[in-house]
Design a protein around this motif. Structure first.
Motif, PDB file in Angstrom:
ATOM      1  N   GLU A 139       0.803  -1.222   0.000  1.00 37.54           N
ATOM      2  CA  GLU A 139       0.000   0.000   0.000  1.00 37.54           C
ATOM      3  C   GLU A 139       0.836   1.272   0.000  1.00 37.54           C
ATOM      4  N   SER A 198      -3.604   7.581   3.084  1.00 32.41           N
ATOM      5  CA  SER A 198      -4.478   6.576   2.485  1.00 32.41           C
ATOM      6  C   SER A 198      -5.915   7.036   2.323  1.00 32.41           C
ATOM      7  N   HIS A 199      -6.107   8.069   1.553  1.00 35.82           N
ATOM      8  CA  HIS A 199      -7.472   8.516   1.254  1.00 35.82           C
ATOM      9  C   HIS A 199      -7.918   7.900  -0.066  1.00 35.82           C
ATOM     10  N   PRO A 200      -9.007   7.142  -0.048  1.00 36.49           N
ATOM     11  CA  PRO A 200      -9.490   6.574  -1.314  1.00 36.49           C
ATOM     12  C   PRO A 200     -10.287   7.609  -2.110  1.00 36.49           C
ATOM     13  N   CYS A 201     -10.048   7.671  -3.389  1.00 40.62           N
ATOM     14  CA  CYS A 201     -10.846   8.521  -4.266  1.00 40.62           C
ATOM     15  C   CYS A 201     -12.115   7.735  -4.606  1.00 40.62           C
ATOM     16  N   PHE A 238     -11.189   5.085  -7.265  1.00 39.00           N
ATOM     17  CA  PHE A 238     -10.922   4.066  -6.248  1.00 39.00           C
ATOM     18  C   PHE A 238      -9.442   3.860  -5.937  1.00 39.00           C
ATOM     19  N   GLU A 239      -8.578   4.791  -6.348  1.00 40.11           N
ATOM     20  CA  GLU A 239      -7.168   4.696  -5.988  1.00 40.11           C
ATOM     21  C   GLU A 239      -6.937   5.431  -4.674  1.00 40.11           C
ATOM     22  N   MET A 240      -5.827   5.104  -4.008  1.00 34.50           N
ATOM     23  CA  MET A 240      -5.478   5.722  -2.732  1.00 34.50           C
ATOM     24  C   MET A 240      -4.505   6.866  -2.978  1.00 34.50           C
ATOM     25  N   CYS A 292      -9.565  12.719  -5.905  1.00 39.98           N
ATOM     26  CA  CYS A 292      -8.185  13.001  -6.315  1.00 39.98           C
ATOM     27  C   CYS A 292      -8.167  14.156  -7.313  1.00 39.98           C
TER      28      CYS A 292
END
Length: 145
Positions: A3, A30-33, A37-39, A56
């Motif tokens: 990760e 680690s914020h998901p878009c 759906f990417e971090m 993002c």
């Protein structure tokens, strides 16, 4: 790839400056878009002033580029929650003013210019004295007195 492998050293240092708490640092990195759906690290996420949704920078730019190019200016809302739902003209003007600041740094020059053109056209269409003239260049504005 684990990760944390796609985060730069600067991302980690910037997060560590916020706090020494490891769980906090991990959350900052680690914020998901919710669109792609990417971090992403928190500082690479964007939101509108009308809501708290985060996306993002790439999805933000892509969404607003598409809307400016292909849709009506009133569709320039958050792609996640659909806000703002503004009925009052003064609130809409305030929203477009803050959105203008965000889009200036995000959109390509020609798309940003199109955004401004649509804002101007929207304002002119609200003036009861304004009429389009079909016999002259589209760059000329005629306001009947």
């Amino acid at each position: 790839m684990s990760e944390g492998d796609h985060f730069s050293l600067k991302d980690v240092v910037d997060s560590a400056k916020e706090s020494q708490d490891k769980s906090f640092i991990k959350r900052m990195l680690s914020h998901p878009c919710p669109i792609c759906f990417e971090m992403f690290p928190r500082h690479k996420m964007q939101s509108l002033t009308s809501c708290e949704c985060l996306m993002c920078s790439g999805c933000f730019k892509e969404h607003f580029t598409l809307i400016v190019k292909e849709r009506h200016i009133k569709d320039l809302v958050c792609p996640i929650c659909g806000k703002p739902e503004i009925d009052e003209e003064s609130e809409l003007i305030n929203y477009f003013s803050t959105l203008d600041v965000q889009l200036r740094d995000c959109l390509e020059k020609e798309v940003y210019s199109l955004f401004h053109k649509k804002l101007i056209e929207r304002t002119l269409m609200k003036d009861p004295k304004f009429k389009w003239c079909n016999h002259v260049s589209k760059n000329i504005i005629i306001i009947l007195s």
